[in-house]
Design an enzyme around this catalytic site. Structure first.
Site, mmCIF file in Angstrom:
data_model
loop_
_atom_site.group_PDB
_atom_site.id
_atom_site.type_symbol
_atom_site.label_atom_id
_atom_site.label_comp_id
_atom_site.label_asym_id
_atom_site.label_seq_id
_atom_site.Cartn_x
_atom_site.Cartn_y
_atom_site.Cartn_z
ATOM 1 N N ARG A 279 31.232 5.744 -55.603
ATOM 2 C CA ARG A 279 31.231 5.462 -57.048
ATOM 3 C C ARG A 279 30.026 4.712 -57.591
ATOM 4 N NH1 ARG A 279 34.746 9.426 -57.387
ATOM 5 N NH2 ARG A 279 36.938 8.869 -57.196
ATOM 6 N N HIS B 19 38.034 19.483 -47.226
ATOM 7 C CA HIS B 19 39.483 19.325 -47.398
ATOM 8 C C HIS B 19 40.327 20.620 -47.477
ATOM 9 C CE1 HIS B 19 37.982 19.729 -51.478
ATOM 10 N NE2 HIS B 19 37.665 18.462 -51.603
ATOM 11 N N ASP C 34 38.049 11.897 -47.884
ATOM 12 C CA ASP C 34 38.007 12.121 -49.332
ATOM 13 C C ASP C 34 38.447 10.848 -50.075
ATOM 14 O OD1 ASP C 34 37.578 13.260 -51.788
ATOM 15 O OD2 ASP C 34 39.252 14.685 -51.686
HETATM 16 ZN ZN LIG Z 1 36.633 17.731 -53.184
#
Ligand SMILES: [Zn+2]
EC number: 3.5.2.3
Length: 428
Positions: free
Chosen positions: A60, A230, A303
């Site tokens: 972030r 993912h 993730d």
């Molecule tokens: Zn993703």
């Protein structure tokens, strides 16, 4: 140079051995090693693994420091046993230039909790229109090898083909967030029995599977390698299995949450379970576990997606998608893979350290626990049982789906190039 002796650890879950660290390097591995001049860590039969490597972390910074920074994210990583994380490019500004990736790389080195390897965006601004400066990011001090528009799918087949061709020249890889955008417009959760009952917009498995099928064929056509982020469906597993059997250079990851949780949890309407790709069904969960065990899925990647309270504590439809994961990943893998007999600890070392380091070309990480190697190590107490309390997290965000849940195992020590970042379960 400081010396540390880790005494009596099961190295990769195997024989009990001592490991002597001298400075930044493993000096000796054996039994009955001398503790002279060394700080002693009594392992008492805990499991010693190579430092974990996460190929899929959202830090972030820059831009959303209210949810995570490089400092708080790398502290969370160290707590979870990680010594290297790959930071996704969907920051503000987007990591689509050499300047931004160098900034993120340097912050990781300065803070010193965990190495940060920036991932570069595939397209300018993640807009899917024009290739970003992939070569400049690779040639920068950050040495980017993994490129991804994660959060968004590179849905234009021509752009994807060009990206695969471009990174092939320097051994890079494109990591695809496989989500056909038209098929998932307005989607809120997995498309199935539960979404029909709740009346929420469904996210069909075919939206993921059709992109994976396309991209493994493109990778074969171009002769490049592709990584699929993912995986979440049984059908995706079948496609990757087929591609590998055909000799296509594809690797794939699964998140801890997709190994444990199902869309039944969405009945609570608690946005903590809202995630992209969505939680699927029990059948998918079991297929993903089996695929991780047999190597069809190469790695576990978190993730880790921190969000501030206000973006999650709201009605389902308005909530942001994503979960934090760095501090619980190893425990979830222990529960779903080790305690079910699907993987041993050597297998965990492969899926969470050796293989992700190899895919991302992370120098000095994912190395064997042997003399002469960099001392990037994590010590795990598998007998520990504890209830997850987000108040204990080093992450700035608290959006964990495991609050109040008992999970096994605890990272007691993490060493980054011979320096302890975690001691007795606490950040050093
Ligand atoms: Zn993703």
């Amino acid at each position: 140079m400081s010396k540390i002796l880790i005494r009596g650890a099961k190295v990769l879950g195997g024989d009990v051995q001592d490991v002597l660290i001298n400075g930044e390097t493993i000096a000796e591995v054996g039994t009955g090693l001398s503790a002279e001049g060394a700080t002693v860590v009594e392992a008492d039969g805990q499991i010693l693994l190579p430092g974990l490597v996460d190929l899929h972390t959202h830090l972030r910074e820059p831009g959303r420091e209210d949810s995570e920074t490089v400092l708080t994210g790398t502290r969370a990583a160290a707590s979870g046993g990680y010594t290297a994380v790959f930071a996704m490019a969907n920051t503000h500004p987007v990591a689509d230039t050499a300047g931004v990736v160098e900034q993120v790389y340097r912050l990781g080195r300065e803070h010193g909790y965990c190495d940060v390897q920036p991932i570069g965006a595939v397209t300018v601004g993640l807009e899917g229109k024009k290739l970003a400066e992939l070569g400049a990011m690779h040639d920068s001090a950050a040495g980017v090898t993994v490129f991804s528009d994660d959060g968004k799918c590179v849905d234009d087949a021509v752009i994807m083909r060009r990206a695969l061709e471009y990174v092939k020249a320097f051994g890079g890889v494109v990591a695809q967030h496989a989500q056909e955008p038209r098929l998932t417009e307005g989607a809120q959760m997995n498309e199935g029995v539960v979404s029909a009952e709740l009346g929420l917009g469904g996210w069909p498995a075919v939206a993921e599977e059709s992109i994976i099928a396309r991209d493994v064929l493109l990778a074969e056509h171009v002769g490049s390698r592709v990584h699929i982020c993912h995986l979440s469906t049984a059908g995706s597993v079948e496609i990757v299995r087929w591609a590998k059997s055909r000799g296509i250079d594809v690797t794939a990851e699964v998140t801890p949450h997709h190994l444990l949780l199902t869309d039944e949890l969405v009945r609570s309407y608690d946005p903590v379970y809202k995630v992209n790709p969505p939680l699927r069904t029990e059948k998918d969960v079991l297929a993903l576990r089996e695929a991780l065990a047999d190597g069809t899925i190469d790695i576990v990647a978190t993730d880790h997606a921190p969000h501030p309270h206000e973006d999650k504590d709201c009605e389902w439809a308005a909530a942001a998608m994503g979960m934090v994961g760095l501090e619980t990943a190893l425990s979830v893998v222990q529960q779903t893979m080790v305690e079910t007999g699907l993987l041993d600890w050597a297998g965990v070392a492969d899926r969470m350290s050796f293989a992700p380091a190899r895919i991302g070309r992370a120098k000095g990480h994912g190395r064997p626990v042997s003399a002469g190697e960099p001392a990037n190590l994590t010590l795990v107490d598998p007998a520990y049982r504890g209830v997850v309390d987000p108040a204990d997290f080093a992450s700035r965000s608290r959006n964990t789906p495991y609050e109040g849940r008992e999970l096994p195992g605890r990272v007691t020590h993490t060493f980054l190039r011979g320096r302890a970042t975690v001691v007795d379960g606490k950040l050093a």
